[in-house]
Design a protein around this motif. Sequence first.
Motif, PDB file in Angstrom:
ATOM      1  N   GLY A 195      60.090  46.132  34.618  1.00  0.00           N
ATOM      2  CA  GLY A 195      58.925  46.740  34.342  1.00  0.00           C
ATOM      3  C   GLY A 195      57.517  45.843  34.243  1.00  0.00           C
ATOM      4  N   PHE A 196      56.785  46.173  35.523  1.00  0.00           N
ATOM      5  CA  PHE A 196      55.676  45.183  35.631  1.00  0.00           C
ATOM      6  C   PHE A 196      54.494  45.540  34.763  1.00  0.00           C
ATOM      7  N   ASP A 197      53.849  44.331  33.938  1.00  0.00           N
ATOM      8  CA  ASP A 197      52.628  44.602  33.415  1.00  0.00           C
ATOM      9  C   ASP A 197      51.653  44.574  34.472  1.00  0.00           C
ATOM     10  N   HIS A 198      50.427  45.492  34.385  1.00  0.00           N
ATOM     11  CA  HIS A 198      49.345  45.395  35.129  1.00  0.00           C
ATOM     12  C   HIS A 198      48.750  44.211  34.795  1.00  0.00           C
ATOM     13  N   PHE A 199      47.783  43.904  35.489  1.00  0.00           N
ATOM     14  CA  PHE A 199      46.794  42.878  35.431  1.00  0.00           C
ATOM     15  C   PHE A 199      45.934  43.441  34.298  1.00  0.00           C
ATOM     16  N   PHE A 200      45.470  42.504  33.350  1.00  0.00           N
ATOM     17  CA  PHE A 200      44.475  42.775  32.325  1.00  0.00           C
ATOM     18  C   PHE A 200      45.336  43.561  31.380  1.00  0.00           C
ATOM     19  N   HIS A 201      46.855  43.412  31.419  1.00  0.00           N
ATOM     20  CA  HIS A 201      47.836  43.984  30.357  1.00  0.00           C
ATOM     21  C   HIS A 201      49.037  42.945  30.353  1.00  0.00           C
ATOM     22  N   GLY A 202      49.313  42.873  29.148  1.00  0.00           N
ATOM     23  CA  GLY A 202      50.392  42.056  28.789  1.00  0.00           C
ATOM     24  C   GLY A 202      50.340  40.765  29.225  1.00  0.00           C
ATOM     25  N   GLU A 203      51.152  39.954  29.914  1.00  0.00           N
ATOM     26  CA  GLU A 203      51.040  38.493  30.459  1.00  0.00           C
ATOM     27  C   GLU A 203      50.829  38.324  31.660  1.00  0.00           C
ATOM     28  N   SER A 204      50.619  39.560  32.720  1.00  0.00           N
ATOM     29  CA  SER A 204      50.140  39.148  33.837  1.00  0.00           C
ATOM     30  C   SER A 204      48.645  38.678  34.095  1.00  0.00           C
ATOM     31  N   LYS A 205      48.356  37.736  34.882  1.00  0.00           N
ATOM     32  CA  LYS A 205      47.271  37.093  35.070  1.00  0.00           C
ATOM     33  C   LYS A 205      46.602  36.974  36.469  1.00  0.00           C
ATOM     34  N   LEU A 206      45.448  37.291  36.568  1.00  0.00           N
ATOM     35  CA  LEU A 206      44.756  37.071  37.995  1.00  0.00           C
ATOM     36  C   LEU A 206      44.539  35.514  38.123  1.00  0.00           C
ATOM     37  N   THR A 207      44.476  35.114  39.340  1.00  0.00           N
ATOM     38  CA  THR A 207      44.454  33.496  39.526  1.00  0.00           C
ATOM     39  C   THR A 207      43.005  33.268  40.223  1.00  0.00           C
ATOM     40  N   ASN A 208      42.160  32.704  39.672  1.00  0.00           N
ATOM     41  CA  ASN A 208      40.578  32.403  40.271  1.00  0.00           C
ATOM     42  C   ASN A 208      40.134  33.828  40.913  1.00  0.00           C
ATOM     43  N   TRP A 209      40.155  34.880  40.304  1.00  0.00           N
ATOM     44  CA  TRP A 209      39.135  35.798  40.918  1.00  0.00           C
ATOM     45  C   TRP A 209      37.981  35.986  39.932  1.00  0.00           C
ATOM     46  N   THR A 210      36.890  36.193  40.688  1.00  0.00           N
ATOM     47  CA  THR A 210      35.589  36.231  40.111  1.00  0.00           C
ATOM     48  C   THR A 210      35.513  37.874  39.656  1.00  0.00           C
ATOM     49  N   GLU A 211      34.302  37.896  38.848  1.00  0.00           N
ATOM     50  CA  GLU A 211      34.035  39.201  38.505  1.00  0.00           C
ATOM     51  C   GLU A 211      33.778  40.183  39.576  1.00  0.00           C
ATOM     52  N   LYS A 212      33.092  39.548  40.631  1.00  0.00           N
ATOM     53  CA  LYS A 212      32.460  40.404  41.792  1.00  0.00           C
ATOM     54  C   LYS A 212      33.889  40.804  42.870  1.00  0.00           C
ATOM     55  N   GLN A 213      34.983  40.006  42.855  1.00  0.00           N
ATOM     56  CA  GLN A 213      36.171  40.336  43.606  1.00  0.00           C
ATOM     57  C   GLN A 213      36.738  41.168  42.531  1.00  0.00           C
ATOM     58  N   ILE A 214      37.094  41.222  41.374  1.00  0.00           N
ATOM     59  CA  ILE A 214      37.533  42.291  40.654  1.00  0.00           C
ATOM     60  C   ILE A 214      36.932  43.757  40.882  1.00  0.00           C
ATOM     61  N   VAL A 215      35.740  43.678  40.791  1.00  0.00           N
ATOM     62  CA  VAL A 215      35.037  44.930  40.813  1.00  0.00           C
ATOM     63  C   VAL A 215      35.054  45.518  42.285  1.00  0.00           C
ATOM     64  N   ASN A 216      35.105  44.580  43.150  1.00  0.00           N
ATOM     65  CA  ASN A 216      35.299  45.185  44.681  1.00  0.00           C
ATOM     66  C   ASN A 216      36.691  45.781  44.963  1.00  0.00           C
ATOM     67  N   GLY A 217      37.723  45.277  44.228  1.00  0.00           N
ATOM     68  CA  GLY A 217      39.061  45.865  44.159  1.00  0.00           C
ATOM     69  C   GLY A 217      40.075  45.249  44.737  1.00  0.00           C
ATOM     70  N   MET A 218      41.266  45.386  44.380  1.00  0.00           N
ATOM     71  CA  MET A 218      42.518  44.843  44.892  1.00  0.00           C
ATOM     72  C   MET A 218      42.663  45.544  46.221  1.00  0.00           C
ATOM     73  N   PRO A 219      42.869  44.763  47.388  1.00  0.00           N
ATOM     74  CA  PRO A 219      43.171  45.438  48.701  1.00  0.00           C
ATOM     75  C   PRO A 219      44.404  46.176  48.394  1.00  0.00           C
ATOM     76  N   LYS A 220      44.806  47.159  49.114  1.00  0.00           N
ATOM     77  CA  LYS A 220      45.854  48.285  49.273  1.00  0.00           C
ATOM     78  C   LYS A 220      47.192  47.159  49.601  1.00  0.00           C
ATOM     79  N   ALA A 221      46.888  46.446  50.758  1.00  0.00           N
ATOM     80  CA  ALA A 221      47.977  45.648  51.348  1.00  0.00           C
ATOM     81  C   ALA A 221      48.582  44.689  50.313  1.00  0.00           C
ATOM     82  N   THR A 222      47.831  44.337  49.385  1.00  0.00           N
ATOM     83  CA  THR A 222      48.400  43.196  48.532  1.00  0.00           C
ATOM     84  C   THR A 222      49.681  43.881  47.588  1.00  0.00           C
TER      85      THR A 222
END
Length: 272
Positions: A52-79
């Motif tokens: 059971g995976f924690d979403h990013f911004f939930h639990g202990e999952s952490k995005l690495t070196n993402w700016t707010e602009k990148q976050i707002v632009n969205g996570m590419p589907k291919a990832t």
Amino acid sequence: MGFLDLPGLGKAHYHEYGSGAKPLLAFHGYGMTGKQFHVLEQSVLQDYHVYGFDHFFHGESKLTNWTEKQIVNGMPKATVAAYAEEWFKVHGRQRFSVMGYSIGANIALILVELYPDLVDEVILMAPDGLSVYKGFHFLTYQPVGRFLFRQVTKSKWLAPSLLKNLKKINFIDDSLYQIAYNEIDTEQKRQDVYYTLNLIRLLKPDIHKIAQFINQHPIKCRLIFGKHDNLFPRIAAEPFIALLDKPDVHEVALGHWLVVKQLDEYLVNLPR
């Protein structure tokens, strides 16, 4: 428990539980963690070993070196493929199943889209991703909606006021109001809502392709809806259901808050 290093994203934390032998990659709903499905102990957990995976911004999952602009632009589907590929590196390339509740269904469905030849079963509960939810689309795609969403998350009073008005005009019911209110009562929570919904805005499953793969391989598909769910009701998923050869569809006497003990008691009595 463990972590997967997802290239270009960060560290995805996952919880392991269940007494079954078959691997199941599971993705929870907003405001929860990968432990959410632990309540399904008599049904799903008897057959599956859940990751059971924690979403990013939930639990202990952490995005690495993402700016707010990148976050707002969205996570590419291919990832999304990284979840499976990095899991394979740890556990070996093998067949697996997927499960998703609410917004977590988007990732589960995309994994079916990407790995139809390896997926045995897909279990979806009150799923997002099977149709366009106008509220989320407005907040994350329309310029006016995106501006308002940003302003609301910065304000201490706008979000509660907006929710009260939406409830007053019956756009949301009392249960959805309570769920939403509990997620916007602090500045950090409001920011996490904003970041989460924007991060996943590009994760749009191709339901026609997925239905074709489910029928072709074939993949067992179980869909579970709450009879009183005003957020992702069965009626919104009917176009997808109509595309499936052998859909296993259920409605239970619950609202959107679906992953609870009553659901486990319902599922345990179904044929396996």
